[in-house]
Write a protein that holds these residues in place. Sequence first.
Motif, PDB file in Angstrom:
ATOM      1  N   GLU A  39     -11.636 111.708 -79.733  1.00  0.00           N
ATOM      2  CA  GLU A  39     -13.085 111.922 -79.676  1.00  0.00           C
ATOM      3  C   GLU A  39     -13.837 110.666 -80.130  1.00  0.00           C
ATOM      4  OE1 GLU A  39     -16.461 114.995 -81.522  1.00  0.00           O
ATOM      5  OE2 GLU A  39     -14.306 115.329 -81.857  1.00  0.00           O
ATOM      6  N   LYS A  40     -13.343 110.048 -81.196  1.00  0.00           N
ATOM      7  CA  LYS A  40     -13.965 108.820 -81.697  1.00  0.00           C
ATOM      8  C   LYS A  40     -13.836 107.685 -80.685  1.00  0.00           C
ATOM      9  CE  LYS A  40     -13.890 105.849 -85.822  1.00  0.00           C
ATOM     10  NZ  LYS A  40     -13.233 105.610 -87.138  1.00  0.00           N
ATOM     11  N   SER A  41     -12.687 107.589 -80.016  1.00  0.00           N
ATOM     12  CA  SER A  41     -12.463 106.552 -79.009  1.00  0.00           C
ATOM     13  C   SER A  41     -13.396 106.725 -77.821  1.00  0.00           C
ATOM     14  CB  SER A  41     -11.011 106.574 -78.540  1.00  0.00           C
ATOM     15  OG  SER A  41     -10.122 106.324 -79.603  1.00  0.00           O
ATOM     16  N   LEU A  99     -11.658  98.759 -82.861  1.00  0.00           N
ATOM     17  CA  LEU A  99     -10.543  98.926 -81.926  1.00  0.00           C
ATOM     18  C   LEU A  99      -9.262  98.324 -82.480  1.00  0.00           C
ATOM     19  CD1 LEU A  99     -12.364  98.116 -78.568  1.00  0.00           C
ATOM     20  CD2 LEU A  99     -11.180 100.260 -79.081  1.00  0.00           C
ATOM     21  N   LYS A 100      -9.344  97.092 -82.977  1.00  0.00           N
ATOM     22  CA  LYS A 100      -8.140  96.367 -83.383  1.00  0.00           C
ATOM     23  C   LYS A 100      -7.565  96.852 -84.707  1.00  0.00           C
ATOM     24  CE  LYS A 100      -9.060  92.028 -80.921  1.00  0.00           C
ATOM     25  NZ  LYS A 100      -9.285  90.569 -81.073  1.00  0.00           N
ATOM     26  N   THR A 101      -8.427  97.243 -85.642  1.00  0.00           N
ATOM     27  CA  THR A 101      -7.942  97.584 -86.988  1.00  0.00           C
ATOM     28  C   THR A 101      -7.762  99.080 -87.206  1.00  0.00           C
ATOM     29  OG1 THR A 101     -10.191  97.650 -87.901  1.00  0.00           O
ATOM     30  CG2 THR A 101      -9.034  95.532 -87.937  1.00  0.00           C
ATOM     31  N   ASP A 102      -8.332  99.905 -86.340  1.00  0.00           N
ATOM     32  CA  ASP A 102      -8.290 101.349 -86.576  1.00  0.00           C
ATOM     33  C   ASP A 102      -7.766 102.122 -85.366  1.00  0.00           C
ATOM     34  OD1 ASP A 102      -8.638 103.857 -87.736  1.00  0.00           O
ATOM     35  OD2 ASP A 102     -10.707 104.012 -87.039  1.00  0.00           O
ATOM     36  N   LEU A 103      -8.489 102.096 -84.276  1.00  0.00           N
ATOM     37  CA  LEU A 103      -8.179 102.984 -83.156  1.00  0.00           C
ATOM     38  C   LEU A 103      -6.837 102.679 -82.494  1.00  0.00           C
ATOM     39  CD1 LEU A 103     -11.706 103.285 -81.476  1.00  0.00           C
ATOM     40  CD2 LEU A 103     -10.687 104.671 -83.285  1.00  0.00           C
ATOM     41  N   GLU A 112      -4.675 101.481 -72.764  1.00  0.00           N
ATOM     42  CA  GLU A 112      -6.048 101.421 -72.244  1.00  0.00           C
ATOM     43  C   GLU A 112      -7.022 100.941 -73.302  1.00  0.00           C
ATOM     44  OE1 GLU A 112      -5.662 104.975 -68.906  1.00  0.00           O
ATOM     45  OE2 GLU A 112      -6.143 105.475 -70.973  1.00  0.00           O
ATOM     46  N   LEU A 113      -6.808 101.349 -74.548  1.00  0.00           N
ATOM     47  CA  LEU A 113      -7.673 100.861 -75.626  1.00  0.00           C
ATOM     48  C   LEU A 113      -7.516  99.350 -75.807  1.00  0.00           C
ATOM     49  CD1 LEU A 113      -7.212 103.664 -78.314  1.00  0.00           C
ATOM     50  CD2 LEU A 113      -9.279 103.179 -77.001  1.00  0.00           C
ATOM     51  N   LYS A 114      -6.300  98.856 -75.619  1.00  0.00           N
ATOM     52  CA  LYS A 114      -6.077  97.420 -75.726  1.00  0.00           C
ATOM     53  C   LYS A 114      -6.801  96.672 -74.605  1.00  0.00           C
ATOM     54  CE  LYS A 114      -2.367  94.050 -76.363  1.00  0.00           C
ATOM     55  NZ  LYS A 114      -0.888  93.835 -76.420  1.00  0.00           N
ATOM     56  N   VAL A 115      -6.834  97.253 -73.408  1.00  0.00           N
ATOM     57  CA  VAL A 115      -7.567  96.653 -72.288  1.00  0.00           C
ATOM     58  C   VAL A 115      -9.054  96.607 -72.603  1.00  0.00           C
ATOM     59  CG1 VAL A 115      -8.211  96.936 -69.865  1.00  0.00           C
ATOM     60  CG2 VAL A 115      -5.846  97.322 -70.582  1.00  0.00           C
ATOM     61  N   VAL A 116      -9.572  97.712 -73.188  1.00  0.00           N
ATOM     62  CA  VAL A 116     -10.985  97.748 -73.582  1.00  0.00           C
ATOM     63  C   VAL A 116     -11.279  96.637 -74.578  1.00  0.00           C
ATOM     64  CG1 VAL A 116     -12.739  99.093 -74.798  1.00  0.00           C
ATOM     65  CG2 VAL A 116     -11.248 100.215 -73.120  1.00  0.00           C
ATOM     66  N   SER A 117     -10.402  96.469 -75.555  1.00  0.00           N
ATOM     67  CA  SER A 117     -10.590  95.424 -76.557  1.00  0.00           C
ATOM     68  C   SER A 117     -10.603  94.040 -75.913  1.00  0.00           C
ATOM     69  CB  SER A 117      -9.481  95.506 -77.612  1.00  0.00           C
ATOM     70  OG  SER A 117      -9.591  94.459 -78.546  1.00  0.00           O
ATOM     71  N   GLY A 118      -9.738  93.830 -74.929  1.00  0.00           N
ATOM     72  CA  GLY A 118      -9.703  92.544 -74.245  1.00  0.00           C
ATOM     73  C   GLY A 118     -10.984  92.253 -73.493  1.00  0.00           C
ATOM     74  N   LYS A 119     -11.543  93.286 -72.860  1.00  0.00           N
ATOM     75  CA  LYS A 119     -12.801  93.093 -72.116  1.00  0.00           C
ATOM     76  C   LYS A 119     -13.963  92.823 -73.075  1.00  0.00           C
ATOM     77  CE  LYS A 119     -11.542  95.778 -68.007  1.00  0.00           C
ATOM     78  NZ  LYS A 119     -11.777  94.679 -67.056  1.00  0.00           N
ATOM     79  N   SER A 125      -8.909 111.380 -72.717  1.00  0.00           N
ATOM     80  CA  SER A 125      -8.471 110.519 -73.820  1.00  0.00           C
ATOM     81  C   SER A 125      -7.930 109.208 -73.272  1.00  0.00           C
ATOM     82  CB  SER A 125      -7.397 111.223 -74.648  1.00  0.00           C
ATOM     83  OG  SER A 125      -6.251 111.482 -73.853  1.00  0.00           O
ATOM     84  N   LEU A 126      -8.023 108.184 -74.102  1.00  0.00           N
ATOM     85  CA  LEU A 126      -7.496 106.864 -73.758  1.00  0.00           C
ATOM     86  C   LEU A 126      -6.222 106.606 -74.550  1.00  0.00           C
ATOM     87  CD1 LEU A 126     -10.889 104.970 -73.970  1.00  0.00           C
ATOM     88  CD2 LEU A 126      -9.565 105.197 -71.886  1.00  0.00           C
ATOM     89  N   ASP A 127      -5.166 106.135 -73.876  1.00  0.00           N
ATOM     90  CA  ASP A 127      -3.953 105.810 -74.618  1.00  0.00           C
ATOM     91  C   ASP A 127      -4.079 104.419 -75.229  1.00  0.00           C
ATOM     92  OD1 ASP A 127      -3.400 103.947 -72.588  1.00  0.00           O
ATOM     93  OD2 ASP A 127      -2.160 105.369 -71.475  1.00  0.00           O
ATOM     94  N   SER A 128      -3.058 104.007 -75.975  1.00  0.00           N
ATOM     95  CA  SER A 128      -3.141 102.738 -76.699  1.00  0.00           C
ATOM     96  C   SER A 128      -3.226 101.548 -75.748  1.00  0.00           C
ATOM     97  CB  SER A 128      -1.917 102.591 -77.621  1.00  0.00           C
ATOM     98  OG  SER A 128      -0.711 102.600 -76.874  1.00  0.00           O
TER      99      SER A 128
END
Length: 241
Positions: free
Chosen positions: A38-40, A113-117, A68-75, A63-66
């Motif tokens: 939910e937070k993501s 994103l990098k330190t928590d999610l 996909e979250l890494k891709v978001v962080s890269g963008k 939900s986003l998996d890890s």
Amino acid sequence: LIDDSALYIDGTKLAANANKYTFVWRKSVEKNESKLDEKSNQLYDQIIQNEVDLAVRQETDGSLDSTELKVVSGKVSNEIDNLNQVIANEKVKPGGSQNKRRRRKLKHFNHLLKTDLIPRKRNYEFANKTFGDRNSFAKTDTDATFMRMKEDPMKNGQLKPGYNLQVASQNQYALYFDLFQRPIDTRTLIPFLSNIFAQTPNASQYVVADAGYGSEMNYQFISDDLEKEFLIPYGMYEKEQ
């Protein structure tokens, strides 16, 4: 009367070489992972509102998996780099730079994103993969399951990481054994007997065990699938007598 060639089944819990305070519980993981998802999703929406192009596929459950979250962080990182170039070339404006305020927000999002999610999502994915059909495991021995052991000399009978050892004896000799991750004896009988009779089809015509193994599924398996006879009372047998 059952002759001496009958298979006598019994089980005991063996404590694993793992710290008892390293438990991971399925219900806890499911509860916390749903909150994390939910937070993501909320952060995902906030990043889009800050005009970052996120062409990231979301799962059917939202939900986003890890990965996909890494891709978001890269963008987001790429957008921050672009803003750095714009800010370096822009002139000082009254009231402050709008690009700097936007960059500050994106840096905050990327830090989350990098330190928590992302780390927490990876931990939950690892836990779900490790559970299998279990409800718990120990961090220092992921094969060990938390089960209630018999009291030790200090009268401690709490849940501890361990294994369920099943032993079958015949003519007073322990001939077969196996280790299980399932804490309840009822659920170990079918796989245990399957292994025994797969190796030795004529091991015995009789299976004897205590009420901890009594269930309709076990009775049916022994009589129908193995075509053997059993002497296994069910849990309420003595009270009903």
